[in-house]
Write an enzyme that holds these catalytic residues in place. Structure first.
Site, mmCIF file in Angstrom:
data_model
loop_
_atom_site.group_PDB
_atom_site.id
_atom_site.type_symbol
_atom_site.label_atom_id
_atom_site.label_comp_id
_atom_site.label_asym_id
_atom_site.label_seq_id
_atom_site.Cartn_x
_atom_site.Cartn_y
_atom_site.Cartn_z
ATOM 1 N N TYR A 166 0.836 -1.209 0.000
ATOM 2 C CA TYR A 166 0.000 0.000 0.000
ATOM 3 C C TYR A 166 0.871 1.259 0.000
ATOM 4 C CZ TYR A 166 -3.831 3.146 1.351
ATOM 5 O OH TYR A 166 -4.757 4.159 1.388
ATOM 6 N N ASN A 183 -5.963 9.213 8.936
ATOM 7 C CA ASN A 183 -7.091 8.359 9.358
ATOM 8 C C ASN A 183 -8.416 9.128 9.361
ATOM 9 O OD1 ASN A 183 -4.586 7.135 10.556
ATOM 10 N ND2 ASN A 183 -6.078 5.526 10.986
ATOM 11 N N ARG A 190 -10.520 -2.115 10.676
ATOM 12 C CA ARG A 190 -9.820 -0.994 11.297
ATOM 13 C C ARG A 190 -10.303 -0.810 12.735
ATOM 14 N NH1 ARG A 190 -10.226 2.300 6.261
ATOM 15 N NH2 ARG A 190 -8.148 2.270 5.383
ATOM 16 N N GLY A 192 -1.573 -0.710 23.154
ATOM 17 C CA GLY A 192 -2.510 0.368 22.835
ATOM 18 C C GLY A 192 -1.901 1.756 22.964
ATOM 19 N N ARG A 239 0.954 8.860 14.607
ATOM 20 C CA ARG A 239 0.553 9.468 13.338
ATOM 21 C C ARG A 239 -0.259 10.717 13.639
ATOM 22 N NH1 ARG A 239 -2.510 5.678 9.824
ATOM 23 N NH2 ARG A 239 -0.616 4.708 9.055
HETATM 24 N N1 UDP Z 1 -6.039 -1.817 16.040
HETATM 25 C C1 UDP Z 1 -6.361 -2.406 17.253
HETATM 26 N N2 UDP Z 1 -7.431 -3.265 17.292
HETATM 27 C C2 UDP Z 1 -8.224 -3.527 16.189
HETATM 28 C C3 UDP Z 1 -7.899 -2.888 14.975
HETATM 29 C C4 UDP Z 1 -6.807 -2.041 14.933
HETATM 30 O O1 UDP Z 1 -5.689 -2.187 18.268
HETATM 31 O O2 UDP Z 1 -9.181 -4.301 16.326
HETATM 32 C C5 UDP Z 1 -4.860 -0.929 15.993
HETATM 33 C C6 UDP Z 1 -3.898 -1.219 14.843
HETATM 34 O O3 UDP Z 1 -2.975 -2.232 15.167
HETATM 35 C C7 UDP Z 1 -3.225 0.130 14.689
HETATM 36 C C8 UDP Z 1 -4.330 1.123 15.043
HETATM 37 O O4 UDP Z 1 -5.300 0.385 15.778
HETATM 38 O O5 UDP Z 1 -2.172 0.280 15.602
HETATM 39 C C9 UDP Z 1 -4.991 1.752 13.847
HETATM 40 O O6 UDP Z 1 -5.264 0.726 12.943
HETATM 41 P P1 UDP Z 1 -6.287 0.846 11.771
HETATM 42 O O7 UDP Z 1 -6.446 -0.529 11.186
HETATM 43 O O8 UDP Z 1 -7.519 1.531 12.229
HETATM 44 O O9 UDP Z 1 -5.643 1.809 10.677
HETATM 45 P P2 UDP Z 1 -4.175 2.285 10.274
HETATM 46 O O10 UDP Z 1 -4.048 3.632 10.876
HETATM 47 O O11 UDP Z 1 -3.133 1.338 10.828
HETATM 48 O O12 UDP Z 1 -4.195 2.307 8.792
#
Ligand code: UDP
Length: 325
Positions: A151, A180, A192, A213, A283
């Protein structure tokens, strides 16, 4: 040409989350919409309310194949790509085809049509950033062979291709770096954090936090994002512009707690191993350029945006459980 001809916007990925909101917005502004989607991750439900609009046309097509359109197009918006981390493994080649060939075909179309081209890029071009917040001048920290690279690198290539078309052929281009974004019409199985946490909270299931987290994201409500897209398209800005919400930078743990509270849920938080390698630890967009060049800044607070999104998912859940077999 009649001076009253409505201007036409082609929205590639128009059945997707952000794309469908763009269809709504441009229709409201008085444009004709050609919504192009291969429906791999896009959903016709997202534009079901538009099918009877005379200025809305849906074409099922894959941008990775050559595109033939026999009508005048004024703007080409490239919002077509699977974009969720859960797609990065199963749709790896599809993502690279969309970013590489898809962007090429849409740029060619914009060139033939003398249309303005917009590339929806992403904060992922910054990879796991070593500076925070991230300004557009930051070149990023991307692992070129990691699982996210399909990606990240496809989007970086798409930016490079967009600039090459502009420099070589003089076409009008815009590059938008989306951070995001969340809101109604996200796929419930998108994987997500926000759709997962909301659906888990609504069902009373455990909330799955990856790692401890402590990683952060900055979350922009979709209406704010769309306003940024609209203003950038109508500007003359050819260099990349970040559109995201720096005021909402939040740890994933805090996000989970907030969603549980807003949903009025009794779900418990569980901590599981992070399945995503190269997961960015921080981010947050630097939006000084968007503020200065577009007079844009986000308006919707995280609380308000999450309330709308929880409402959307709870209605969706009710309508699917109430559907007769
Ligand atoms: N994440 C999480 N639990 C979930 C889904 C995502 O803790 O059920 C975390 C993921 O590992 C990342 C963050 O939340 O650190 C944001 O992930 P997301 O898939 O929303 O989007 P990204 O910003 O990575 O594209």
């Amino acid at each position: 040409m009649s001076s009253h001809r409505k201007r036409t916007v082609l929205v590639a990925g128009g059945s997707g989350f952000i794309g469908s909101h763009l269809c709504d917005r441009f229709l409201k502004e008085g444009y004709r919409i050609l919504c192009l989607d291969n429906l791999q991750t896009g959903r016709t439900d997202n534009t079901a309310h538009l099918v009877n609009e005379p200025d809305f046309q849906f074409i099922q097509a894959d941008i990775a194949e050559p595109i033939r359109i026999n009508q005048k197009i004024d703007y080409v918006l490239n919002f077509a790509s699977p974009a969720s981390p859960v797609d990065f493994d199963p749709l790896s080649i599809e993502i690279m085809r969309a970013g590489a060939w898809g962007t090429y075909h849409l740029l060619e179309l914009a060139l033939r049509q003398n249309a303005v081209f917009m590339q929806a890029s992403t904060s992922e071009v910054y990879g796991d950033p070593l500076v925070s917040p991230q300004p557009e001048s930051y070149w990023g920290n991307v692992n070129p062979i990691g699982r996210r690279s399909v990606y990240d690198e496809a989007k970086r290539y798409a930016e490079a291709l967009t600039m090459a078309f502009r420099r070589k052929y003089g076409i009008e281009t815009r590059i938008l770096r989306i951070f995001n974004t969340y809101g109604p019409r996200m796929r419930p199985d998108d994987g997500r954090a926000i759709p997962n946490f909301i659906n888990q909270a609504l069902k009373g299931d455990d909330i799955t936090i990856h790692g401890d987290g402590s990683q952060t994201r900055s979350l922009c409500y979709v209406d704010d994002e769309v306003e940024g897209v609209y203003r950038l398209l109508m500007s003359n800005e050819t260099e990349p512009v970040n559109i995201g919400n720096p005021d909402t930078e939040v740890t994933i743990l805090k996000l989970a707690e907030t969603i549980v509270r807003i949903a009025g849920s009794k779900s418990r938080l569980t901590f599981i191993e992070n399945p995503h390698s190269d997961d960015p630890k921080r981010r947050c967009p630097d939006i000084a350029r968007a503020r200065k060049l577009l007079g844009w800044e986000p308006r919707v607070s995280l609380q308000e945006g999450l309330r709308h999104t929880v409402d959307y998912f709870s209605k969706l859940m009710r309508s699917t459980t109430e559907k007769p077999n």
